[in-house]
Design a protein around this motif. Structure first.
Motif, PDB file in Angstrom:
ATOM      1  N   THR A   1       0.801  -1.228   0.000  1.00  0.00           N
ATOM      2  CA  THR A   1       0.000   0.000   0.000  1.00  0.00           C
ATOM      3  C   THR A   1       0.831   1.275   0.000  1.00  0.00           C
ATOM      4  OG1 THR A   1      -0.181  -0.126   2.400  1.00  0.00           O
ATOM      5  CG2 THR A   1      -1.977  -1.088   1.129  1.00  0.00           C
ATOM      6  N   ALA A   2       2.047   1.245   0.527  1.00  0.00           N
ATOM      7  CA  ALA A   2       2.833   2.477   0.664  1.00  0.00           C
ATOM      8  C   ALA A   2       3.999   2.571  -0.310  1.00  0.00           C
ATOM      9  CB  ALA A   2       3.370   2.587   2.093  1.00  0.00           C
ATOM     10  N   ALA A   3       4.195   1.565  -1.149  1.00  0.00           N
ATOM     11  CA  ALA A   3       5.395   1.522  -1.982  1.00  0.00           C
ATOM     12  C   ALA A   3       5.235   2.178  -3.345  1.00  0.00           C
ATOM     13  CB  ALA A   3       5.848   0.069  -2.151  1.00  0.00           C
ATOM     14  N   GLY A   4       4.030   2.605  -3.699  1.00  0.00           N
ATOM     15  CA  GLY A   4       3.817   3.263  -4.997  1.00  0.00           C
ATOM     16  C   GLY A   4       4.270   2.397  -6.145  1.00  0.00           C
ATOM     17  N   ASP A   5       5.133   2.965  -7.013  1.00  0.00           N
ATOM     18  CA  ASP A   5       5.663   2.208  -8.146  1.00  0.00           C
ATOM     19  C   ASP A   5       6.963   1.484  -7.773  1.00  0.00           C
ATOM     20  OD1 ASP A   5       7.526   4.266  -8.040  1.00  0.00           O
ATOM     21  OD2 ASP A   5       7.066   5.052 -10.031  1.00  0.00           O
ATOM     22  N   GLY A   6       7.339   1.573  -6.505  1.00  0.00           N
ATOM     23  CA  GLY A   6       8.525   0.881  -6.015  1.00  0.00           C
ATOM     24  C   GLY A   6       9.778   1.730  -5.958  1.00  0.00           C
ATOM     25  N   GLU A   7       9.718   2.948  -6.456  1.00  0.00           N
ATOM     26  CA  GLU A   7      10.921   3.774  -6.442  1.00  0.00           C
ATOM     27  C   GLU A   7      11.421   3.957  -5.009  1.00  0.00           C
ATOM     28  OE1 GLU A   7      12.777   7.886  -8.219  1.00  0.00           O
ATOM     29  OE2 GLU A   7      10.737   7.311  -8.766  1.00  0.00           O
ATOM     30  N   GLY A   8      12.703   3.649  -4.799  1.00  0.00           N
ATOM     31  CA  GLY A   8      13.308   3.769  -3.478  1.00  0.00           C
ATOM     32  C   GLY A   8      13.022   2.583  -2.561  1.00  0.00           C
ATOM     33  N   PHE A   9      12.320   1.580  -3.062  1.00  0.00           N
ATOM     34  CA  PHE A   9      11.983   0.403  -2.264  1.00  0.00           C
ATOM     35  C   PHE A   9      12.801  -0.801  -2.698  1.00  0.00           C
ATOM     36  CE2 PHE A   9       8.576   2.928  -0.794  1.00  0.00           C
ATOM     37  CZ  PHE A   9       8.133   2.359   0.384  1.00  0.00           C
ATOM     38  N   LEU A  10      12.970  -1.680  -1.752  1.00  0.00           N
ATOM     39  CA  LEU A  10      13.695  -2.927  -1.934  1.00  0.00           C
ATOM     40  C   LEU A  10      12.694  -4.058  -1.783  1.00  0.00           C
ATOM     41  CD1 LEU A  10      16.508  -4.279  -2.108  1.00  0.00           C
ATOM     42  CD2 LEU A  10      16.689  -3.963   0.357  1.00  0.00           C
ATOM     43  N   ILE A  11      12.587  -4.923  -2.770  1.00  0.00           N
ATOM     44  CA  ILE A  11      11.744  -6.116  -2.680  1.00  0.00           C
ATOM     45  C   ILE A  11      12.635  -7.263  -2.231  1.00  0.00           C
ATOM     46  CG2 ILE A  11      10.284  -7.766  -3.921  1.00  0.00           C
ATOM     47  CD1 ILE A  11       9.931  -5.511  -6.077  1.00  0.00           C
ATOM     48  N   ILE A  12      12.188  -8.007  -1.227  1.00  0.00           N
ATOM     49  CA  ILE A  12      12.970  -9.142  -0.722  1.00  0.00           C
ATOM     50  C   ILE A  12      12.124 -10.413  -0.773  1.00  0.00           C
ATOM     51  CG2 ILE A  12      14.147 -10.162   1.283  1.00  0.00           C
ATOM     52  CD1 ILE A  12      15.662  -7.774   0.181  1.00  0.00           C
ATOM     53  N   ASP A  13      12.701 -11.462  -1.346  1.00  0.00           N
ATOM     54  CA  ASP A  13      12.095 -12.793  -1.320  1.00  0.00           C
ATOM     55  C   ASP A  13      13.184 -13.803  -0.987  1.00  0.00           C
ATOM     56  OD1 ASP A  13      10.133 -14.729  -1.439  1.00  0.00           O
ATOM     57  OD2 ASP A  13       9.632 -14.391  -3.541  1.00  0.00           O
ATOM     58  N   ASP A  14      12.755 -14.969  -0.525  1.00  0.00           N
ATOM     59  CA  ASP A  14      13.725 -16.007  -0.197  1.00  0.00           C
ATOM     60  C   ASP A  14      14.347 -16.602  -1.449  1.00  0.00           C
ATOM     61  OD1 ASP A  14      11.352 -17.285  -0.981  1.00  0.00           O
ATOM     62  OD2 ASP A  14      11.430 -18.804   0.582  1.00  0.00           O
ATOM     63  N   LEU A  15      13.532 -16.751  -2.515  1.00  0.00           N
ATOM     64  CA  LEU A  15      13.960 -17.498  -3.691  1.00  0.00           C
ATOM     65  C   LEU A  15      13.254 -16.998  -4.934  1.00  0.00           C
ATOM     66  CD1 LEU A  15      15.047 -20.217  -5.091  1.00  0.00           C
ATOM     67  CD2 LEU A  15      12.905 -21.223  -4.301  1.00  0.00           C
ATOM     68  N   VAL A  16      13.975 -16.950  -6.042  1.00  0.00           N
ATOM     69  CA  VAL A  16      13.329 -16.817  -7.339  1.00  0.00           C
ATOM     70  C   VAL A  16      13.541 -18.161  -8.034  1.00  0.00           C
ATOM     71  CG1 VAL A  16      15.335 -15.732  -8.489  1.00  0.00           C
ATOM     72  CG2 VAL A  16      13.045 -15.470  -9.446  1.00  0.00           C
ATOM     73  N   ASP A  17      12.443 -18.789  -8.432  1.00  0.00           N
ATOM     74  CA  ASP A  17      12.495 -20.123  -9.030  1.00  0.00           C
ATOM     75  C   ASP A  17      12.260 -19.997 -10.535  1.00  0.00           C
ATOM     76  OD1 ASP A  17      11.997 -22.798  -9.848  1.00  0.00           O
ATOM     77  OD2 ASP A  17      11.235 -23.339  -7.881  1.00  0.00           O
ATOM     78  N   THR A  18      11.043 -20.147 -10.968  1.00  0.00           N
ATOM     79  CA  THR A  18      10.729 -19.991 -12.394  1.00  0.00           C
ATOM     80  C   THR A  18      10.550 -18.531 -12.767  1.00  0.00           C
ATOM     81  OG1 THR A  18       8.354 -20.175 -12.028  1.00  0.00           O
ATOM     82  CG2 THR A  18       9.578 -22.237 -12.457  1.00  0.00           C
ATOM     83  N   GLY A  19      10.344 -17.678 -11.782  1.00  0.00           N
ATOM     84  CA  GLY A  19      10.132 -16.259 -12.021  1.00  0.00           C
ATOM     85  C   GLY A  19       8.672 -15.849 -12.085  1.00  0.00           C
ATOM     86  N   THR A  20       7.758 -16.791 -11.905  1.00  0.00           N
ATOM     87  CA  THR A  20       6.333 -16.483 -11.994  1.00  0.00           C
ATOM     88  C   THR A  20       5.927 -15.425 -10.980  1.00  0.00           C
ATOM     89  OG1 THR A  20       5.863 -18.690 -12.834  1.00  0.00           O
ATOM     90  CG2 THR A  20       4.010 -17.465 -11.898  1.00  0.00           C
ATOM     91  N   THR A  21       6.246 -15.637  -9.724  1.00  0.00           N
ATOM     92  CA  THR A  21       5.911 -14.666  -8.677  1.00  0.00           C
ATOM     93  C   THR A  21       6.670 -13.366  -8.901  1.00  0.00           C
ATOM     94  OG1 THR A  21       5.461 -16.416  -7.075  1.00  0.00           O
ATOM     95  CG2 THR A  21       5.957 -14.237  -6.182  1.00  0.00           C
TER      96      THR A  21
END
Length: 162
Positions: free
Chosen positions: A79-99
């Protein structure tokens, strides 16, 4: 090809998340972090601490469970990240890339980082720590029994003739 398994302990995950923080420290400063639930929650907490980042958002995309793979559905958008500028997305794993593709579309200007990456998805993220083969199934500490278990040596693996 039969899947390989890579077991990640809590200690290993903590070390790997801190290694990711070291790679990210000079690419900020960050307005906030968006954790991809559920797997990205714990690495995001570790990285937020290391980068002294207090604003933490989440995004939830359901793509699969233990039984099946389906069409990705965003069940909770940030809700607060807008288009993501200045934000860091963190995930444990990128597998096929779908998510990752779905999250990238939501936050196109964010920096996407994962602890682990497989070949089919690694080009979608900006930063990762460890690459594993596509047929490797990572067993995260929250998915396994906490009790240490004996693991037979590789030489005794089925089909090795031992």
């Amino acid at each position: 090809m039969a899947p390989q398994y890579y077991t990640v302990t809590w200690d290993q995950l903590h070390r790997d998340a801190r290694a990711l923080a070291w790679r990210l420290i000079d690419t900020g400063p960050w307005k906030g972090i968006v954790a991809v639930t559920r797997g990205g929650l714990i690495p995001a907490a570790i990285i937020a601490r290391e980068l002294e980042c207090r604003l933490i958002e989440s995004v939830s995309v359901e793509t699969y469970n233990e039984e099946s793979i389906g069409h990705p559905v965003v069940t909770k958008a940030p809700t607060a990240a807008g288009d993501g500028e200045g934000f860091l997305i963190i995930d444990d794993l990128v597998d096929t890339g779908t998510t990752a593709r779905v999250v990238r579309k939501l936050l196109p200007k964010a920096h996407f980082a994962t602890v682990y990456a497989k070949p089919a998805g690694k080009d979608i993220v900006d930063t990762f720590v460890t690459e594993v083969s596509q047929n490797t199934w990572i067993l995260f500490p929250w998915d396994t029994d906490a009790a240490p278990q004996f693991v037979a040596p590789i030489a005794r693996a089925p089909g090795r003739g031992a």
